[in-house]
Design a protein around this motif. Structure first.
Motif, PDB file in Angstrom:
ATOM      1  N   PHE A 148      53.834  35.406  32.489  1.00 23.86           N
ATOM      2  CA  PHE A 148      52.656  34.611  32.150  1.00 23.86           C
ATOM      3  C   PHE A 148      52.790  33.202  32.738  1.00 23.86           C
ATOM      4  CE2 PHE A 148      51.208  36.900  27.975  1.00 23.86           C
ATOM      5  CZ  PHE A 148      50.940  38.039  28.723  1.00 23.86           C
ATOM      6  N   ASP A 149      53.936  32.572  32.488  1.00 25.23           N
ATOM      7  CA  ASP A 149      54.136  31.204  32.969  1.00 25.23           C
ATOM      8  C   ASP A 149      54.150  31.141  34.493  1.00 25.23           C
ATOM      9  OD1 ASP A 149      54.195  30.010  30.481  1.00 25.23           O
ATOM     10  OD2 ASP A 149      56.359  30.247  30.246  1.00 25.23           O
ATOM     11  N   GLU A 150      54.778  32.123  35.114  1.00 21.45           N
ATOM     12  CA  GLU A 150      54.817  32.152  36.573  1.00 21.45           C
ATOM     13  C   GLU A 150      53.416  32.310  37.152  1.00 21.45           C
ATOM     14  OE1 GLU A 150      57.513  35.319  37.359  1.00 21.45           O
ATOM     15  OE2 GLU A 150      59.314  34.081  37.089  1.00 21.45           O
ATOM     16  N   LYS A 151      52.633  33.158  36.544  1.00 18.41           N
ATOM     17  CA  LYS A 151      51.261  33.359  37.024  1.00 18.41           C
ATOM     18  C   LYS A 151      50.427  32.114  36.782  1.00 18.41           C
ATOM     19  CE  LYS A 151      48.209  35.975  38.939  1.00 18.41           C
ATOM     20  NZ  LYS A 151      48.431  36.412  40.345  1.00 18.41           N
ATOM     21  N   ALA A 152      50.584  31.529  35.610  1.00 20.55           N
ATOM     22  CA  ALA A 152      49.797  30.344  35.262  1.00 20.55           C
ATOM     23  C   ALA A 152      49.989  29.223  36.272  1.00 20.55           C
ATOM     24  CB  ALA A 152      50.168  29.860  33.859  1.00 20.55           C
ATOM     25  N   ALA A 153      51.197  29.120  36.810  1.00 19.09           N
ATOM     26  CA  ALA A 153      51.500  28.053  37.766  1.00 19.09           C
ATOM     27  C   ALA A 153      50.731  28.217  39.065  1.00 19.09           C
ATOM     28  CB  ALA A 153      53.000  28.017  38.044  1.00 19.09           C
ATOM     29  N   THR A 154      50.168  29.400  39.295  1.00 19.19           N
ATOM     30  CA  THR A 154      49.467  29.665  40.563  1.00 19.19           C
ATOM     31  C   THR A 154      47.950  29.739  40.417  1.00 19.19           C
ATOM     32  OG1 THR A 154      49.488  32.092  40.372  1.00 19.19           O
ATOM     33  CG2 THR A 154      51.460  31.030  41.270  1.00 19.19           C
ATOM     34  N   VAL A 155      47.424  29.647  39.191  1.00 18.19           N
ATOM     35  CA  VAL A 155      45.991  29.902  38.996  1.00 18.19           C
ATOM     36  C   VAL A 155      45.246  28.716  38.377  1.00 18.19           C
ATOM     37  CG1 VAL A 155      46.389  32.375  38.767  1.00 18.19           C
ATOM     38  CG2 VAL A 155      46.329  30.943  36.702  1.00 18.19           C
ATOM     39  N   GLY A 156      45.897  27.559  38.306  1.00 17.47           N
ATOM     40  CA  GLY A 156      45.258  26.394  37.713  1.00 17.47           C
ATOM     41  C   GLY A 156      44.211  25.770  38.620  1.00 17.47           C
TER      42      GLY A 156
END
Length: 572
Positions: A148-156
């Protein structure tokens, strides 16, 4: 960059918060919220497709509406809640996708034309041909918190490279967030509008479409304004049908001697249920900040233990909640990090939340929320400490002002009233917001202020007098009641026989803070209102080119200083 958020007026250095939000939002919370918004976009891809085929999933509609509302500035600081929402969103997305597939509906129009490479990918288990033609937000899946955190870092926010496209996408998303707040309040009172959900999902899905350029996104932003008007009208209908039309009311700002509960935020349904459950208990109820206008509604006036308003705008709660002594109920956004001295007395409900703070859950199967815990605590508390005395006057929503229309028109025709100033919007912590107090004080004595929202606290306790019995500050209510100011303007246009709303002697000097102010702005633009001035700063999410479009097309402007701005507005 640990995080990036620039959705509110307090964005650091008027560019964006990159380490920790000025609001108190942490990096981990910001990432969870970014991921949730990303998931709502993916759900919306299927939601749009479903509606094209006559399928409406109300659980999906409600989830998206509440998720957008929960990510508004100062609404919810509990990361765990957002992680739960991400998981639920992924489940709902997969369920909706399967519902479409089971009905024999293609997920998109490109599945039949999948390239040979994508077909090979499919052979190796990288998804169906149709899924490979969908945006990543519609197909990405994980149950792992680290993922989740890894993905969040790319979709902001910064995942959109082009500054102007990014600006317009975020402007649209923030407008949708504000619209979701209004729609949710109406929904709590049993009012809904299918068109609002349909456009919300269309708008969210469009932010994933890289074929849309500036012109198409500008059109969507203005269309959002149209639905913003619809949402505000729906909420106005819900509130006035449920509780009557607001009336001119004097509200006590002193205190009584009973123990009490302070209710803040915006949700009138919560207000009603709390009043019913505290009646006859010996516990008084005080409104705070945006809940002040609850005092104007006839249905609430029958409760003798609704005894007045305590305090000021949301940002002063760190001082005022401490001296209140009793428990505080936060019904919507505008919570700030509570002090240890009163953290055990603060409760959240609805989409609002804060780590370590007690939360009152929704009622089951339409039943009322259970406020017994907060009432029990209130009975053990001392009465509030008085911080001021006197009364303030409000209740000038559209029905009440229209009842005064003849008197107002006569005052305009006689020259007693030269100009109206719409000074709606938000208050905030920045010292620069004292501009609005000074502006109100220096306005010519023949000017009337039309206000709604917590911006009123910059001038609603000033002794500005009246014009022929008409108070110089006409408070229409909450930011939710900004629709009243629109109705008043349109009525005046009709009464004066004008063809263009911009011919009215009305100027717009609006203080903004968060996303509900954004949808109000878009609603005004949809209605053709021009020359709106925003302060204390222009939104950081507006790129220079987008600002130019707004200036050239609508005359949007900022503020300079009180004296020069008054001269400009008065045509000096």
């Amino acid at each position: 960059m640990a995080m990036f958020c620039y959705q509110c007026q307090e964005a650091a250095n008027c560019t964006g918060c990159t380490v920790k939000g000025v609001c108190g939002k942490t990096e981990s919370l910001a990432k969870a919220q970014d991921l949730l918004i990303y998931i709502t976009k993916g759900i919306s891809i299927y939601g749009v497709r479903a509606r094209e085929n006559g399928i409406v999933n109300k659980e999906v509609d409600t989830f998206i509406m509440e998720s957008l509302f929960a990510t508004i500035t100062n609404a919810n600081f509990d990361r765990n809640i957002f992680i739960e929402r991400v998981r639920k969103g992924l489940s709902l997305r997969e369920g909706l996708k399967n519902e479409l597939l089971n009905a024999g509906i293609k997920l998109n129009d490109k599945g039949e034309n999948a390239s040979w490479l994508k077909k090979i990918f499919n052979l190796f288990g990288f998804g169906t041909e149709e899924e490979l033609n969908l945006p990543d937000a519609a197909v990405w899946f994980s149950n792992d918190l680290k993922a989740f955190d890894e993905k969040a870092a790319t979709v902001g926010v910064l995942s959109t490279q082009n500054e102007d496209i990014r600006s317009l996408r975020e402007l649209l998303i923030y407008g949708l967030k504000g619209m979701a707040a209004y729609a949710k309040h109406a929904n709590n009172l049993g009012y809904d509008d299918e068109g609002l959900h349909a456009f919300t999902q269309k708008g969210l899905a469009s932010t994933l479409d890289d074929t849309l350029g500036v012109n198409e996104l500008v059109a969507l932003v203005l269309e959002c304004g149209k639905y913003g008007v619809d949402a505000m009208a729906l909420l106005d209908k819900a509130n006035t049908t449920s509780y009557g039309n607001p009336e001119i009311t004097k509200v006590n700002i002193g205190v009584k001697t009973n123990p009490a509960i302070l209710i803040s935020g915006h949700d009138l349904k919560d207000m009603e249920e709390l009043l019913k459950q505290t009646e006859g208990t010996g516990v008084d109820i005080y409104t705070h900040s945006e809940m002040l206008p609850a005092n104007y509604y006839p249905a609430f006036k029958k409760y003798k233990h609704l005894v007045g308003n305590y305090g000021n705008a949301w940002w002063k709660q760190n001082q005022e909640f401490e001296s209140f002594n009793g428990p505080i109920l936060m019904t919507t956004n505008c919570i700030v990090t509570p002090k240890a001295s009163y953290k055990d007395r603060i409760y959240t409900t609805g989409v609002t939340g804060f780590p370590g703070v007690k939360h009152i859950a929704d009622g089951i199967n339409g039943k009322a929320k259970d406020f017994s815990q907060i009432i029990k605590q209130a009975k053990k508390c001392a009465a509030p400490v008085e911080i001021e005395k006197g009364e303030i006057v409000g209740g000038f929503a559209h029905n009440q002002v229209i009842a005064l229309a003849d008197k107002i028109v006569d005052a305009v025709k006689s020259g007693s009233i030269k100009r109206f100033f719409v000074m709606a919007g938000c208050d905030g912590r920045m010292k620069s917001r004292d501009y609005y107090t000074e502006f109100a004080q220096k306005l010519p004595k023949d000017a009337i202020i039309l206000t709604a929202g917590c911006a009123k606290y910059k001038y609603n306790k000033l002794n500005l007098g009246d014009i022929g019995g008409i108070p110089r500050v006409l408070d229409a209510g909450q930011c939710n009641d900004s629709y009243s100011l629109v109705v008043i303007a349109l009525k005046l246009k009709e009464v004066f026989g004008l063809d263009d709303i911009n011919e009215l002697p009305i100027s717009y000097n609006i203080a903004w803070y968060e996303q509900k102010a954004v949808i109000v702005l878009l609603a005004l633009l949809h209605l053709g209102v021009k020359n709106i001035h925003l302060g204390p700063t222009l939104p950081a999410f507006l790129s220079p080119n987008v600002v130019k479009v707004l200036v050239d097309s609508f005359g949007i402007g900022g503020i300079i200083n009180v004296d020069d701005d008054i001269d400009m507005f008065m045509g000096a």
